[in-house]
Design a protein around this motif. Structure first.
Motif, PDB file in Angstrom:
ATOM      1  N   VAL A  61      33.906  19.830  -8.340  1.00 26.32           N
ATOM      2  CA  VAL A  61      32.767  19.787  -7.702  1.00 26.32           C
ATOM      3  C   VAL A  61      31.950  18.722  -8.164  1.00 26.32           C
ATOM      4  CG1 VAL A  61      33.007  22.137  -7.050  1.00 26.32           C
ATOM      5  CG2 VAL A  61      31.579  21.576  -8.882  1.00 26.32           C
ATOM      6  N   THR A  62      31.040  18.369  -7.241  1.00 22.65           N
ATOM      7  CA  THR A  62      30.004  17.204  -7.479  1.00 22.65           C
ATOM      8  C   THR A  62      29.005  17.816  -7.580  1.00 22.65           C
ATOM      9  OG1 THR A  62      31.509  15.533  -6.480  1.00 22.65           O
ATOM     10  CG2 THR A  62      29.208  14.922  -6.772  1.00 22.65           C
ATOM     11  N   ILE A  63      27.962  17.421  -8.671  1.00 21.55           N
ATOM     12  CA  ILE A  63      26.777  17.982  -8.702  1.00 21.55           C
ATOM     13  C   ILE A  63      25.816  16.926  -9.020  1.00 21.55           C
ATOM     14  CG2 ILE A  63      24.964  19.409 -10.103  1.00 21.55           C
ATOM     15  CD1 ILE A  63      27.357  20.875 -11.113  1.00 21.55           C
ATOM     16  N   VAL A  64      24.891  16.560  -7.981  1.00 25.05           N
ATOM     17  CA  VAL A  64      24.184  15.250  -7.784  1.00 25.05           C
ATOM     18  C   VAL A  64      22.612  15.775  -8.197  1.00 25.05           C
ATOM     19  CG1 VAL A  64      23.225  13.392  -6.464  1.00 25.05           C
ATOM     20  CG2 VAL A  64      25.510  14.092  -6.280  1.00 25.05           C
ATOM     21  N   GLY A  65      22.000  15.185  -9.072  1.00 25.12           N
ATOM     22  CA  GLY A  65      20.705  15.440  -9.669  1.00 25.12           C
ATOM     23  C   GLY A  65      20.510  16.443 -10.482  1.00 25.12           C
ATOM     24  N   ASP A  66      19.359  17.436 -10.460  1.00 26.05           N
ATOM     25  CA  ASP A  66      19.086  18.587 -11.057  1.00 26.05           C
ATOM     26  C   ASP A  66      20.009  19.684 -10.315  1.00 26.05           C
ATOM     27  OD1 ASP A  66      17.080  17.446 -12.337  1.00 26.05           O
ATOM     28  OD2 ASP A  66      15.753  17.468 -11.020  1.00 26.05           O
ATOM     29  N   HIS A  67      20.435  20.564 -11.315  1.00 28.12           N
ATOM     30  CA  HIS A  67      21.145  21.708 -10.817  1.00 28.12           C
ATOM     31  C   HIS A  67      20.630  22.900 -11.219  1.00 28.12           C
ATOM     32  CE1 HIS A  67      23.243  20.466 -14.333  1.00 28.12           C
ATOM     33  NE2 HIS A  67      23.578  21.611 -14.435  1.00 28.12           N
ATOM     34  N   ASP A  68      21.083  24.113 -10.773  1.00 30.59           N
ATOM     35  CA  ASP A  68      20.730  25.336 -11.107  1.00 30.59           C
ATOM     36  C   ASP A  68      21.508  25.718 -12.336  1.00 30.59           C
ATOM     37  OD1 ASP A  68      19.799  27.853 -11.523  1.00 30.59           O
ATOM     38  OD2 ASP A  68      20.416  28.657  -9.782  1.00 30.59           O
ATOM     39  N   PRO A  69      20.688  26.151 -13.474  1.00 34.55           N
ATOM     40  CA  PRO A  69      21.466  26.556 -14.885  1.00 34.55           C
ATOM     41  C   PRO A  69      22.380  27.687 -14.742  1.00 34.55           C
ATOM     42  CG  PRO A  69      19.128  25.830 -15.024  1.00 34.55           C
ATOM     43  CD  PRO A  69      19.074  25.956 -13.843  1.00 34.55           C
ATOM     44  N   ALA A  70      22.088  28.476 -13.565  1.00 35.24           N
ATOM     45  CA  ALA A  70      23.128  29.704 -13.455  1.00 35.24           C
ATOM     46  C   ALA A  70      24.354  29.204 -12.866  1.00 35.24           C
ATOM     47  CB  ALA A  70      22.474  30.624 -12.102  1.00 35.24           C
ATOM     48  N   LEU A  71      24.523  27.886 -12.405  1.00 33.18           N
ATOM     49  CA  LEU A  71      25.948  27.654 -12.216  1.00 33.18           C
ATOM     50  C   LEU A  71      26.881  27.285 -13.388  1.00 33.18           C
ATOM     51  CD1 LEU A  71      24.892  24.764  -9.713  1.00 33.18           C
ATOM     52  CD2 LEU A  71      25.770  27.025  -9.078  1.00 33.18           C
ATOM     53  N   LEU A  72      26.197  27.525 -14.630  1.00 37.45           N
ATOM     54  CA  LEU A  72      26.912  27.315 -15.745  1.00 37.45           C
ATOM     55  C   LEU A  72      27.965  28.491 -15.910  1.00 37.45           C
ATOM     56  CD1 LEU A  72      24.494  25.860 -18.253  1.00 37.45           C
ATOM     57  CD2 LEU A  72      26.264  24.571 -16.940  1.00 37.45           C
ATOM     58  N   LYS A  73      27.620  29.666 -15.224  1.00 35.12           N
ATOM     59  CA  LYS A  73      28.593  30.755 -15.194  1.00 35.12           C
ATOM     60  C   LYS A  73      29.769  30.635 -14.586  1.00 35.12           C
ATOM     61  CE  LYS A  73      25.651  33.762 -13.558  1.00 35.12           C
ATOM     62  NZ  LYS A  73      25.152  35.194 -13.084  1.00 35.12           N
ATOM     63  N   TYR A  74      29.834  29.712 -13.631  1.00 38.78           N
ATOM     64  CA  TYR A  74      31.028  29.559 -12.585  1.00 38.78           C
ATOM     65  C   TYR A  74      31.565  28.112 -12.851  1.00 38.78           C
ATOM     66  CZ  TYR A  74      28.174  33.066 -10.250  1.00 38.78           C
ATOM     67  OH  TYR A  74      27.439  34.165  -9.985  1.00 38.78           O
ATOM     68  N   PHE A  75      31.027  27.152 -13.426  1.00 40.79           N
ATOM     69  CA  PHE A  75      31.691  26.022 -13.925  1.00 40.79           C
ATOM     70  C   PHE A  75      31.617  25.659 -15.266  1.00 40.79           C
ATOM     71  CE2 PHE A  75      29.591  26.114  -9.520  1.00 40.79           C
ATOM     72  CZ  PHE A  75      30.996  25.699  -8.691  1.00 40.79           C
ATOM     73  N   ASP A  76      32.635  24.917 -15.461  1.00 43.64           N
ATOM     74  CA  ASP A  76      32.701  24.175 -17.027  1.00 43.64           C
ATOM     75  C   ASP A  76      32.207  22.934 -17.154  1.00 43.64           C
ATOM     76  OD1 ASP A  76      33.435  24.020 -19.691  1.00 43.64           O
ATOM     77  OD2 ASP A  76      35.722  23.589 -19.369  1.00 43.64           O
ATOM     78  N   CYS A  77      31.081  22.915 -17.708  1.00 39.63           N
ATOM     79  CA  CYS A  77      30.137  21.551 -17.736  1.00 39.63           C
ATOM     80  C   CYS A  77      30.280  21.126 -19.224  1.00 39.63           C
ATOM     81  CB  CYS A  77      28.741  21.685 -17.355  1.00 39.63           C
ATOM     82  SG  CYS A  77      28.459  22.552 -15.456  1.00 39.63           S
ATOM     83  N   THR A  78      31.094  21.585 -20.089  1.00 46.07           N
ATOM     84  CA  THR A  78      31.106  21.017 -21.352  1.00 46.07           C
ATOM     85  C   THR A  78      32.113  19.567 -21.315  1.00 46.07           C
ATOM     86  OG1 THR A  78      33.217  22.271 -21.644  1.00 46.07           O
ATOM     87  CG2 THR A  78      30.949  23.505 -22.446  1.00 46.07           C
ATOM     88  N   ARG A  79      32.929  19.847 -20.603  1.00 52.25           N
ATOM     89  CA  ARG A  79      34.029  18.315 -20.639  1.00 52.25           C
ATOM     90  C   ARG A  79      33.407  17.340 -19.743  1.00 52.25           C
ATOM     91  NH1 ARG A  79      39.993  20.619 -21.082  1.00 52.25           N
ATOM     92  NH2 ARG A  79      39.522  22.082 -22.870  1.00 52.25           N
ATOM     93  N   SER A  80      32.111  17.534 -18.871  1.00 55.27           N
ATOM     94  CA  SER A  80      31.831  16.449 -17.918  1.00 55.27           C
ATOM     95  C   SER A  80      30.434  16.665 -17.996  1.00 55.27           C
ATOM     96  CB  SER A  80      32.427  16.901 -16.383  1.00 55.27           C
ATOM     97  OG  SER A  80      31.782  16.023 -15.554  1.00 55.27           O
ATOM     98  N   GLY A  81      29.867  15.804 -18.853  1.00 59.52           N
ATOM     99  CA  GLY A  81      28.250  15.395 -18.853  1.00 59.52           C
ATOM    100  C   GLY A  81      27.785  14.629 -17.895  1.00 59.52           C
ATOM    101  N   PRO A  82      26.521  14.629 -17.656  1.00 57.64           N
ATOM    102  CA  PRO A  82      25.732  13.801 -16.555  1.00 57.64           C
ATOM    103  C   PRO A  82      26.026  12.478 -17.014  1.00 57.64           C
ATOM    104  CG  PRO A  82      24.291  14.665 -18.109  1.00 57.64           C
ATOM    105  CD  PRO A  82      25.550  15.238 -18.609  1.00 57.64           C
ATOM    106  N   ARG A  83      26.122  11.663 -15.603  1.00 56.28           N
ATOM    107  CA  ARG A  83      26.530  10.272 -15.943  1.00 56.28           C
ATOM    108  C   ARG A  83      25.460   9.586 -14.864  1.00 56.28           C
ATOM    109  NH1 ARG A  83      32.731   9.533 -14.419  1.00 56.28           N
ATOM    110  NH2 ARG A  83      32.292   7.253 -14.895  1.00 56.28           N
ATOM    111  N   SER A  84      25.256   8.458 -15.217  1.00 57.79           N
ATOM    112  CA  SER A  84      24.189   7.591 -14.480  1.00 57.79           C
ATOM    113  C   SER A  84      24.924   6.296 -13.905  1.00 57.79           C
ATOM    114  CB  SER A  84      23.081   7.186 -15.410  1.00 57.79           C
ATOM    115  OG  SER A  84      22.159   6.292 -14.469  1.00 57.79           O
TER     116      SER A  84
END
Length: 725
Positions: A61-84
């Protein structure tokens, strides 16, 4: 491709005519998009993209901008950090830029990928032509935009504040942004790009520097110091010091003024429950429970003992009955009778009878009054078991001689085991007696006993360590306390080894230089017997000392809670004391901001604090004025009399005063200097662009897709927006 965000989608996109431009302030920190002529942008979000995977389905999935920290329960954000999409302040990752524009146009209400409105988008000063060309190609090819215009964000902010009467037509626009800082001179209302100046320091570096300082100061709270939280702390607590050196000395002395300027951030903290001492009723209740448990254990032990006694008595009666039956059996029928019982001989039955009798007496706790009788029976059984031992050899046949040797071996082995068992029993009795004496001494005078025990432990420790040192490297101090070794081999030998060396040396010198005849005489071989003698005293000493040291260490561990055993610590290594447990308090969960409040934003004026060899804000103004093509005292005075600071980093308290003082230091005495801050340093760039796009002559400043393809990329190099319509 699904988008996940908290930003709501606009519903009035079709209400605007196709001639209404869409204004985009494409900053390195935030992306702002809205309609021309409106007071505020419709959407504001972080200019970053993150593409995690769903933990269950694996969908990206694509998360643009600020996102809800509660999404971390459902998505693995450890291998995909924020990119500019930005490198410093230049767009170079257009794949990420496409995700951001997709999201922006979608939330504005555009249907599909078709955007039929002119677009005014901001860019940095002197943007490279390749970045401008790629951006134009993306807007024309992907979204079908009819026309595009590029403008500088700081220039739009300056023109907007000029309309508000904050600054004049001639002046300097100083823009400390997110990743860079720009200075743009304005002459007759138009920016002079030949005099621009840039420094690669901005709000990002201030936040990163503050995060590093706090992480070094509070390493146990690093997980709580996220980038967003440190950004909020920076904007809430940091300020620009009027004089950095004097402000630092103020905090170094720890004056009352420094304490007043110190701020504290309290982390979530739950006080630990205080353990109150138990009451008398609680102590009595625990004692009753303990006594009840002890009584139960005693009853269980007594029942087990009774059961054991019954088993042994039954076994003893069975053996006695078996012996009685064996007496009535004829000699020829004894082997067949024994084969049915499981025993080999009568002696084995008698030996088992003796052992069961001993076990029964031990279980009943009876005194060993009949030990002599038992030993006599054991001797009698031994005589019966080994009948050939006392018979002379000349009266035995060869087969009987072999049997006699076997019986002698078995008897010797059995007696050796009995002696070892008796020795262990005596050693155990001796230890019990010694422990009982130690306990009596301790009860008489506990302090004196503990002090004597510690002294004995120190003495034995030094003795054992000295012996180990002599064994490894000689350890001869030579009267200088030099424990580094460096001694001869003879000083590392014990007494037995020295005696062997003496005997070998003597034998060698006695022979002289003639023929080697060692071994020709029988007396020569006596030398090896002398050399093979064990020095029992030399070997038993270390073992006894180490055993005594282990016993004293165990005793100290039982009676002294502060005693720490040091088996691995050498004689010259420092002893590291174990820190005592301390209950955590509210102060342990506080983050104190002292010198960090003004030390972090100071890098805007002194970038060398973070290893960037460039000039600060005040010197940039002087460099920019020196680069102007038309120089003169009158021009420079007009520029310094209207200095506008804009951008997110200009919100620090004390920025205007510090910048004015710094510019005054590099200008001649009496030069008029006026530093003002923009009405809204964060949104004035978009406000100015929206007002500019709403003008009637704005279409003259745009270029269409046909112009882009006809004139080519080199035409974009010469393209320049006029800010005065």
């Amino acid at each position: 491709m699904p988008f996940i965000t908290q930003t709501q989608r606009q519903s009035d996109y079709n209400l605007f005519p196709s001639t209404t431009p869409i204004v985009i302030d494409n900053g390195a920190s935030y992306f702002r998009i809205g309609w021309a002529g409106e007071n505020d942008p419709r959407l504001i979000f972080r200019n970053i993209v993150q593409r995690p995977r769903h933990k269950a389905t694996g969908e990206t999935v694509t998360i643009v901008g600020d996102h809800d920290p509660a999404l971390l329960k459902y998505f693995d954000c450890t291998r995909s950090g924020p990119r500019s999409a930005f490198d410093s302040n230049v767009v170079y990752q257009f794949e990420i830029m496409e995700y951001i524009l997709d999201f922006g146009f979608d939330r504005m209400g555009a249907d599909g990928s078709q955007v039929d409105h002119p677009v005014l988008i901001t860019e940095c000063v002197c943007n490279p032509v390749q970045s401008r060309s790629k951006m134009a190609e993306l807007l024309f090819e992907t979204y079908g935009v009819p026309s595009v215009a590029f403008g500088v964000d700081a220039a739009f902010s300056y023109k907007y504040n000029q309309q508000l009467g904050v600054c004049d037509k001639d002046g300097l626009a100083i823009c400390p942004g997110f990743s860079t800082t720009h200075v743009i001179p304005f002459v007759d209302g138009e920016p002079v790009y030949q005099g621009c100046c840039r420094t690669s320091v901005g709000g990002y570096h201030v936040t990163d520097y503050l995060k590093q300082l706090l992480s070094l100061k509070y390493p146990h709270h690093m997980t709580r110091m996220t980038w967003e939280k440190v950004e909020d702390l920076k904007m809430e607590h940091c300020y620009i010091a009027p004089d950095y050196a004097s402000e630092a000395r103020l905090f170094q002395k720890g004056t009352k003024e420094a304490e007043d300027k110190t701020r504290c951030w309290q982390l979530p903290w739950i006080p630990q429950p205080v353990e109150e001492p138990p009451s008398e009723d609680e102590i009595a209740r625990k004692a009753a429970i303990k006594e009840k448990q002890g009584q139960r254990l005693r009853e269980m032990a007594e029942a087990k003992r009774s059961s054991r006694i019954n088993e042994l008595e039954n076994e003893l009666h069975g053996l006695e009955f078996l012996l009685q039956q064996l007496e009535n059996v004829e000699q020829n029928d004894i082997p067949s009778f024994l084969s049915k019982t499981g025993y080999v001989s009568k002696q084995e039955i008698e030996s088992a009878h003796v052992k069961v009798t001993q076990s029964l007496r031990k279980a009943k706790g009876e005194p060993k009054a009949e030990q002599v009788d038992i030993e006599e029976k054991m001797d009698a059984s031994t005589t019966e078991k080994y009948p050939l031992i006392n018979i002379p050899d000349n009266m035995l046949s060869p087969e009987q001689l072999k049997e006699k040797k076997r019986q002698l071996f078995l008897k010797t082995t059995s007696e050796g085991r009995q002696r070892a068992k008796q020795k262990r029993f005596e050693e155990e009795l001796e230890r019990e007696r010694q422990n009982q004496q130690d306990e009596e001494k301790r009860l008489e005078n506990p302090e004196l006993y503990l002090e004597q025990l510690r002294a004995r432990h120190r003495e034995l420790s030094e003795k054992v360590e000295q012996r180990k040192r002599l064994k490894t490297n000689g350890g001869n101090t030579n009267g200088n306390n030099n424990f580094s070794g460096g001694v001869g081999r003879g000083e590392r030998l014990n007494a037995a080894q020295k005696e062997r060396m003496r005997l070998l040396t003597t034998a060698a010198f006695d022979r002289g230089k003639g023929e080697d005849t060692f071994g020709a005489r029988d007396e020569d071989w006596q030398l090896y017997k002398l050399m093979s003698k064990d020095n029992d005293d030399d070997d038993e000493g270390p073992d006894m000392d180490e055993a005594e040291l282990a016993r004293i260490s165990s005793r100290l561990q039982d009676i002294d809670p502060t005693f720490v055993s040091r088996p691995e610590v050498g004689p010259f290594q420092p002893v590291v004391e174990i820190p005592k447990f301390r209950r955590l308090t509210q102060e342990d969960y506080q983050v104190v901001f002292g010198v960090e409040r003004f030390r972090c934003p100071e890098i805007l004026f002194h970038p060398n604090l973070v290893g960037i060899d460039q000039v600060g804000l005040d010197e940039m103004a002087g460099v920019s004025m020196k680069r102007l093509p038309s120089k003169g005292q009158d021009v420079e005075e007009r520029l310094t009399s209207s200095i506008l600071i804009t951008g997110g980093s200009s919100l620090f308290p004390g920025m205007s005063e510090r910048l004015e003082a710094g510019i005054r230091m590099i200008r001649p005495c009496g030069t008029p200097i006026r530093v003002v801050r923009a009405s809204d340093p964060v949104l004035d760039a978009w406000h100015g662009a929206a007002a500019y796009a709403a003008a009637l002559r704005f279409p003259e400043q745009t270029f269409s897709k046909m112009d882009y393809y006809e004139k080519g990329e080199d035409w974009l190099r010469r393209y320049q927006l006029r800010y005065t319509l």
